[in-house]
Design a protein around this motif. Sequence first.
Motif, PDB file in Angstrom:
ATOM      1  N   GLY A   1      10.937  33.691   4.357  1.00  0.00           N
ATOM      2  CA  GLY A   1      10.274  32.889   5.373  1.00  0.00           C
ATOM      3  C   GLY A   1       8.831  32.704   4.966  1.00  0.00           C
ATOM      4  O   GLY A   1       8.369  33.242   3.962  1.00  0.00           O
ATOM      5  N   MET A   2       8.094  31.925   5.761  1.00  0.00           N
ATOM      6  CA  MET A   2       6.673  31.747   5.469  1.00  0.00           C
ATOM      7  C   MET A   2       5.880  32.990   5.858  1.00  0.00           C
ATOM      8  O   MET A   2       4.770  33.198   5.402  1.00  0.00           O
ATOM      9  CB  MET A   2       6.129  30.530   6.197  1.00  0.00           C
ATOM     10  CG  MET A   2       6.643  29.209   5.651  1.00  0.00           C
ATOM     11  SD  MET A   2       6.205  28.918   3.921  1.00  0.00           S
ATOM     12  CE  MET A   2       4.454  28.591   4.063  1.00  0.00           C
ATOM     13  N   LYS A   3       6.452  33.832   6.710  1.00  0.00           N
ATOM     14  CA  LYS A   3       5.829  35.086   7.093  1.00  0.00           C
ATOM     15  C   LYS A   3       6.574  36.228   6.405  1.00  0.00           C
ATOM     16  O   LYS A   3       7.807  36.274   6.433  1.00  0.00           O
ATOM     17  CB  LYS A   3       5.872  35.257   8.612  1.00  0.00           C
ATOM     18  CG  LYS A   3       5.224  36.529   9.111  1.00  0.00           C
ATOM     19  CD  LYS A   3       5.325  36.606  10.625  1.00  0.00           C
ATOM     20  CE  LYS A   3       4.691  37.900  11.133  1.00  0.00           C
ATOM     21  NZ  LYS A   3       4.787  37.986  12.610  1.00  0.00           N
ATOM     22  N   GLY A   4       5.843  37.131   5.751  1.00  0.00           N
ATOM     23  CA  GLY A   4       6.537  38.212   5.061  1.00  0.00           C
ATOM     24  C   GLY A   4       5.553  39.215   4.528  1.00  0.00           C
ATOM     25  O   GLY A   4       4.353  39.065   4.648  1.00  0.00           O
TER      26      GLY A   4
ATOM     27  N   THR B   1       0.862  -1.178   0.000  1.00  0.00           N
ATOM     28  CA  THR B   1       0.000   0.000   0.000  1.00  0.00           C
ATOM     29  C   THR B   1       0.902   1.232   0.000  1.00  0.00           C
ATOM     30  O   THR B   1       2.123   1.123   0.100  1.00  0.00           O
ATOM     31  CB  THR B   1      -0.940   0.020   1.215  1.00  0.00           C
ATOM     32  OG1 THR B   1      -0.152  -0.079   2.413  1.00  0.00           O
ATOM     33  CG2 THR B   1      -1.927  -1.124   1.162  1.00  0.00           C
ATOM     34  N   GLY B   2       0.299   2.411  -0.107  1.00  0.00           N
ATOM     35  CA  GLY B   2       1.130   3.602  -0.193  1.00  0.00           C
ATOM     36  C   GLY B   2       0.473   4.839   0.371  1.00  0.00           C
ATOM     37  O   GLY B   2      -0.742   4.893   0.600  1.00  0.00           O
ATOM     38  N   ILE B   3       1.293   5.853   0.590  1.00  0.00           N
ATOM     39  CA  ILE B   3       0.880   7.153   1.093  1.00  0.00           C
ATOM     40  C   ILE B   3       1.408   8.217   0.144  1.00  0.00           C
ATOM     41  O   ILE B   3       2.545   8.136  -0.321  1.00  0.00           O
ATOM     42  CB  ILE B   3       1.420   7.407   2.510  1.00  0.00           C
ATOM     43  CG1 ILE B   3       0.751   6.476   3.532  1.00  0.00           C
ATOM     44  CG2 ILE B   3       1.218   8.857   2.928  1.00  0.00           C
ATOM     45  CD1 ILE B   3       1.305   6.619   4.929  1.00  0.00           C
ATOM     46  N   SER B   4       0.585   9.232  -0.127  1.00  0.00           N
ATOM     47  CA  SER B   4       1.009  10.345  -0.966  1.00  0.00           C
ATOM     48  C   SER B   4       0.584  11.646  -0.310  1.00  0.00           C
ATOM     49  O   SER B   4      -0.430  11.693   0.397  1.00  0.00           O
ATOM     50  CB  SER B   4       0.385  10.233  -2.361  1.00  0.00           C
ATOM     51  OG  SER B   4       0.796  11.292  -3.203  1.00  0.00           O
ATOM     52  N   GLY B   5       1.338  12.714  -0.555  1.00  0.00           N
ATOM     53  CA  GLY B   5       0.952  14.000   0.005  1.00  0.00           C
ATOM     54  C   GLY B   5       1.796  15.132  -0.551  1.00  0.00           C
ATOM     55  O   GLY B   5       2.851  14.908  -1.153  1.00  0.00           O
ATOM     56  N   THR B   6       1.326  16.356  -0.370  1.00  0.00           N
ATOM     57  CA  THR B   6       2.071  17.551  -0.750  1.00  0.00           C
ATOM     58  C   THR B   6       2.150  18.496   0.438  1.00  0.00           C
ATOM     59  O   THR B   6       1.259  18.522   1.287  1.00  0.00           O
ATOM     60  CB  THR B   6       1.405  18.286  -1.931  1.00  0.00           C
ATOM     61  OG1 THR B   6       0.059  18.620  -1.583  1.00  0.00           O
ATOM     62  CG2 THR B   6       1.407  17.434  -3.184  1.00  0.00           C
ATOM     63  N   ASP B   7       3.240  19.265   0.475  1.00  0.00           N
ATOM     64  CA  ASP B   7       3.437  20.250   1.530  1.00  0.00           C
ATOM     65  C   ASP B   7       4.090  21.489   0.939  1.00  0.00           C
ATOM     66  O   ASP B   7       4.916  21.389   0.024  1.00  0.00           O
ATOM     67  CB  ASP B   7       4.351  19.694   2.638  1.00  0.00           C
ATOM     68  CG  ASP B   7       3.749  18.497   3.343  1.00  0.00           C
ATOM     69  OD1 ASP B   7       2.900  18.709   4.211  1.00  0.00           O
ATOM     70  OD2 ASP B   7       4.127  17.354   3.013  1.00  0.00           O
ATOM     71  N   VAL B   8       3.724  22.660   1.455  1.00  0.00           N
ATOM     72  CA  VAL B   8       4.396  23.910   1.119  1.00  0.00           C
ATOM     73  C   VAL B   8       5.382  24.193   2.252  1.00  0.00           C
ATOM     74  O   VAL B   8       4.994  24.333   3.412  1.00  0.00           O
ATOM     75  CB  VAL B   8       3.392  25.059   0.956  1.00  0.00           C
ATOM     76  CG1 VAL B   8       4.122  26.360   0.672  1.00  0.00           C
ATOM     77  CG2 VAL B   8       2.411  24.744  -0.169  1.00  0.00           C
ATOM     78  N   VAL B   9       6.685  24.257   1.896  1.00  0.00           N
ATOM     79  CA  VAL B   9       7.750  24.295   2.903  1.00  0.00           C
ATOM     80  C   VAL B   9       8.736  25.415   2.565  1.00  0.00           C
ATOM     81  O   VAL B   9       9.131  25.561   1.399  1.00  0.00           O
ATOM     82  CB  VAL B   9       8.501  22.947   2.951  1.00  0.00           C
ATOM     83  CG1 VAL B   9       9.599  22.974   3.999  1.00  0.00           C
ATOM     84  CG2 VAL B   9       7.535  21.803   3.233  1.00  0.00           C
ATOM     85  N   PHE B  10       9.123  26.190   3.567  1.00  0.00           N
ATOM     86  CA  PHE B  10      10.198  27.165   3.378  1.00  0.00           C
ATOM     87  C   PHE B  10      11.540  26.485   3.637  1.00  0.00           C
ATOM     88  O   PHE B  10      11.722  25.813   4.650  1.00  0.00           O
ATOM     89  CB  PHE B  10      10.037  28.360   4.319  1.00  0.00           C
ATOM     90  CG  PHE B  10      11.200  29.309   4.257  1.00  0.00           C
ATOM     91  CD1 PHE B  10      11.319  30.198   3.196  1.00  0.00           C
ATOM     92  CD2 PHE B  10      12.175  29.298   5.226  1.00  0.00           C
ATOM     93  CE1 PHE B  10      12.404  31.070   3.111  1.00  0.00           C
ATOM     94  CE2 PHE B  10      13.260  30.167   5.160  1.00  0.00           C
ATOM     95  CZ  PHE B  10      13.371  31.059   4.099  1.00  0.00           C
ATOM     96  N   LEU B  11      12.474  26.678   2.718  1.00  0.00           N
ATOM     97  CA  LEU B  11      13.819  26.114   2.853  1.00  0.00           C
ATOM     98  C   LEU B  11      14.848  27.223   2.670  1.00  0.00           C
ATOM     99  O   LEU B  11      14.761  28.020   1.724  1.00  0.00           O
ATOM    100  CB  LEU B  11      14.078  25.029   1.799  1.00  0.00           C
ATOM    101  CG  LEU B  11      13.182  23.789   1.823  1.00  0.00           C
ATOM    102  CD1 LEU B  11      13.484  22.891   0.630  1.00  0.00           C
ATOM    103  CD2 LEU B  11      13.354  23.017   3.124  1.00  0.00           C
ATOM    104  N   ASN B  12      15.810  27.264   3.568  1.00  0.00           N
ATOM    105  CA  ASN B  12      16.992  28.086   3.358  1.00  0.00           C
ATOM    106  C   ASN B  12      17.986  27.326   2.496  1.00  0.00           C
ATOM    107  O   ASN B  12      17.954  26.085   2.433  1.00  0.00           O
ATOM    108  CB  ASN B  12      17.654  28.432   4.698  1.00  0.00           C
ATOM    109  CG  ASN B  12      16.966  29.574   5.414  1.00  0.00           C
ATOM    110  OD1 ASN B  12      16.804  30.660   4.866  1.00  0.00           O
ATOM    111  ND2 ASN B  12      16.556  29.322   6.651  1.00  0.00           N
ATOM    112  N   LYS B  13      18.855  28.042   1.826  1.00  0.00           N
ATOM    113  CA  LYS B  13      19.936  27.385   1.100  1.00  0.00           C
ATOM    114  C   LYS B  13      20.718  26.496   2.058  1.00  0.00           C
ATOM    115  O   LYS B  13      21.115  26.942   3.144  1.00  0.00           O
ATOM    116  CB  LYS B  13      20.863  28.429   0.476  1.00  0.00           C
ATOM    117  CG  LYS B  13      22.031  27.832  -0.296  1.00  0.00           C
ATOM    118  CD  LYS B  13      22.906  28.919  -0.894  1.00  0.00           C
ATOM    119  CE  LYS B  13      24.089  28.303  -1.639  1.00  0.00           C
ATOM    120  NZ  LYS B  13      24.946  29.356  -2.253  1.00  0.00           N
ATOM    121  N   GLY B  14      20.905  25.224   1.705  1.00  0.00           N
ATOM    122  CA  GLY B  14      21.612  24.280   2.566  1.00  0.00           C
ATOM    123  C   GLY B  14      20.711  23.445   3.454  1.00  0.00           C
ATOM    124  O   GLY B  14      21.181  22.491   4.091  1.00  0.00           O
TER     125      GLY B  14
END
Length: 322
Positions: free
Chosen positions: A319-322, A264-277
């Motif tokens: 960031g996610m806040k701006g 069986t399997g799981i799938s999903g999407t997320d909106v994520v803030f990433l810094n370089k590195g």
Amino acid sequence: MRWATTTTNAFEGDADRRWFTVPETGVYVVAGSVSVKSGPVQAAGDGVIIYLYRRVGSGAVSVATVREIAQQSYDVQIVSTAAIVHLTAGDLIGTGIYLEAGSPSTSFAVQSSEWESVFGAWMVAPVPSFAAPPTAFVPAGEWRDGEQITPALMKERITDPIRALYNPPRVSVVRPLPYSAASAQAVRVGWSRAGFEESGGWSLSRDGTTITAPATGVYLVASTLATQRDGPEGPFGSYQVQLLRNGSLVSLRQRQNTRTTYPTGISGTDVVFLNKGDSLSSVFLGTGTGLTWQGFDVDPRIERWNGLAAVMLAPAATGMKG
């Protein structure tokens, strides 16, 4: 699946509204979900599979596949999946559903009311290949009163920033490395370099368990992971997939698997803030007494059951806040 209503911009559907023609070559987000209602199900449950298909010529392959188990008789269950993939102009995309009902009944029905089942796609980068070089982000700058508008200034303030938005950093892995775990044993999932594609300078760790972002921004992350349960059948087996950023939990999804030697399997999407590195990784954790869990995979050129992909949506974000 055939769709009762469609709303498209540039995509063209066939007469049956089953297949839709990709208008331009590029990287797309493709997503689908289906709502099904079961009759009486087997003691260990019945399977429901959703496929997101890409068709070239007469052959179709899935770009994402998820199977869940329907356990409650006469109940409604929604199965969904999403993928970040490169498509070529003229490709056809569609979705399929496989209702795996067995004894004591073959009664399974797709719910057809509006929004109970959906399918869609949108372009995030009109590029010739997934690994085509990205365009460095350039801030648009500020317009000043009395400034002379020249072709060079228009290019600097408008053309260059837009080109970067149309060609963002992106990454995809589709072949998980084999793993096996007892219940309550968390395993960080490794990915094969053979299925690694990137644009912008992403790196895959030596053990395949982390991918590192090359630039700061807000990203859309899509993941799909399949697993097979071994051990006695019963309703006491569940599993979860965790998305980690720099080793810390970002999101968690959990499903049940009640059948032995059954993927069986799981799938999903997320909106994520990433810094370089910053790094992304997936962790698998199964539960249940006397059970073991192992990765499940098939050739992704035939069916794609696994994947971890990301594409930048907002390069100017701090960031996610701006």
